[in-house]
Scaffold this motif. Structure first.
Motif, PDB file in Angstrom:
ATOM      1  N   GLY A   1      -6.328   9.219 -14.318  1.00  0.00           N
ATOM      2  CA  GLY A   1      -5.652   8.364 -13.367  1.00  0.00           C
ATOM      3  C   GLY A   1      -6.423   8.218 -12.068  1.00  0.00           C
ATOM      4  N   TRP A   2      -5.803   7.537 -11.129  1.00  0.00           N
ATOM      5  CA  TRP A   2      -6.437   7.266  -9.838  1.00  0.00           C
ATOM      6  C   TRP A   2      -5.947   8.270  -8.805  1.00  0.00           C
ATOM      7  CZ3 TRP A   2     -10.336   4.141 -10.536  1.00  0.00           C
ATOM      8  CH2 TRP A   2     -10.291   3.221 -11.579  1.00  0.00           C
ATOM      9  N   ALA A   3      -6.824   9.192  -8.423  1.00  0.00           N
ATOM     10  CA  ALA A   3      -6.441  10.292  -7.548  1.00  0.00           C
ATOM     11  C   ALA A   3      -6.503   9.951  -6.069  1.00  0.00           C
ATOM     12  CB  ALA A   3      -7.327  11.505  -7.824  1.00  0.00           C
ATOM     13  N   TYR A   4      -7.395   9.061  -5.695  1.00  0.00           N
ATOM     14  CA  TYR A   4      -7.605   8.740  -4.293  1.00  0.00           C
ATOM     15  C   TYR A   4      -7.534   7.244  -4.062  1.00  0.00           C
ATOM     16  CZ  TYR A   4      -9.592  13.419  -4.674  1.00  0.00           C
ATOM     17  OH  TYR A   4      -9.788  14.748  -4.951  1.00  0.00           O
ATOM     18  N   TRP A   5      -7.025   6.891  -2.899  1.00  0.00           N
ATOM     19  CA  TRP A   5      -6.864   5.484  -2.537  1.00  0.00           C
ATOM     20  C   TRP A   5      -7.318   5.236  -1.111  1.00  0.00           C
ATOM     21  CZ3 TRP A   5      -4.974   1.641  -5.801  1.00  0.00           C
ATOM     22  CH2 TRP A   5      -4.444   2.091  -7.012  1.00  0.00           C
ATOM     23  N   GLY A   6      -7.800   4.045  -0.868  1.00  0.00           N
ATOM     24  CA  GLY A   6      -8.130   3.636   0.482  1.00  0.00           C
ATOM     25  C   GLY A   6      -6.957   2.945   1.142  1.00  0.00           C
ATOM     26  N   GLN A   7      -7.112   2.626   2.405  1.00  0.00           N
ATOM     27  CA  GLN A   7      -6.055   1.971   3.173  1.00  0.00           C
ATOM     28  C   GLN A   7      -5.959   0.477   2.894  1.00  0.00           C
ATOM     29  OE1 GLN A   7      -4.094   4.454   4.122  1.00  0.00           O
ATOM     30  NE2 GLN A   7      -3.994   3.904   6.287  1.00  0.00           N
ATOM     31  N   GLY A   8      -7.023  -0.094   2.408  1.00  0.00           N
ATOM     32  CA  GLY A   8      -7.028  -1.506   2.079  1.00  0.00           C
ATOM     33  C   GLY A   8      -7.703  -2.360   3.133  1.00  0.00           C
ATOM     34  N   THR A   9      -8.202  -3.489   2.695  1.00  0.00           N
ATOM     35  CA  THR A   9      -8.814  -4.456   3.590  1.00  0.00           C
ATOM     36  C   THR A   9      -8.274  -5.843   3.253  1.00  0.00           C
ATOM     37  OG1 THR A   9     -10.930  -5.305   4.451  1.00  0.00           O
ATOM     38  CG2 THR A   9     -10.844  -4.789   2.094  1.00  0.00           C
ATOM     39  N   GLN A  10      -7.926  -6.591   4.276  1.00  0.00           N
ATOM     40  CA  GLN A  10      -7.293  -7.892   4.082  1.00  0.00           C
ATOM     41  C   GLN A  10      -8.316  -8.957   3.719  1.00  0.00           C
ATOM     42  OE1 GLN A  10      -3.864  -8.857   4.380  1.00  0.00           O
ATOM     43  NE2 GLN A  10      -4.681 -10.768   3.484  1.00  0.00           N
TER      44      GLN A  10
END
Length: 119
Positions: free
Chosen positions: A105-114
């Motif tokens: 699975g996906w353990a880490y995520w970023g905050q995102g960019t618009q």
């Protein structure tokens, strides 16, 4: 703690291009692959593309196939998303994710960019 940092988002006209990047920051961990997701206002998050290192397996969502390209930086745990022929429907917050082991699975995520695509 491990953080993923995205960059490269912005406003672009329909038909234009944009290149996103994502890299880990903080504590070093073993990463087996990374991917991109997006979420438009009022909609569920959707898968965009992924890249797993061991066999260079790349998967794209049908909606972006032929227009977007995911790639891995030479330094290692950095991924890029080259987005061409952008459409207004591509407008969303784009986030990257990292997996520590295939199938885990996906353990880490970023905050995102618009990313905003105007018509």
């Amino acid at each position: 703690q491990v953080q993923l940092v995205e960059s490269g988002g912005g406003l672009v006209q329909a038909g234009g291009s944009l290149r996103l990047s994502c890299a880990p920051s903080g504590r070093t961990v073993s990463i087996s692959g990374m991917g991109w997701f997006r979420q438009a206002p009022g909609k569920e998050r959707e898968f965009v593309a992924s890249f797993f290192w061991s066999d260079s397996r790349i998967v794209y969502a049908d909606s972006v196939k032929g227009r977007f390209t995911i790639s891995r930086g030479n330094a290692g745990n950095t991924v890029y998303l080259q987005m061409n022929s952008l459409k207004p429907d591509d407008t969303a917050v784009y986030s990257c994710a990292a997996s520590r082991a295939r199938g885990s699975g996906w353990a880490y995520w970023g905050q995102g960019t618009q990313v905003t695509v105007s018509s």
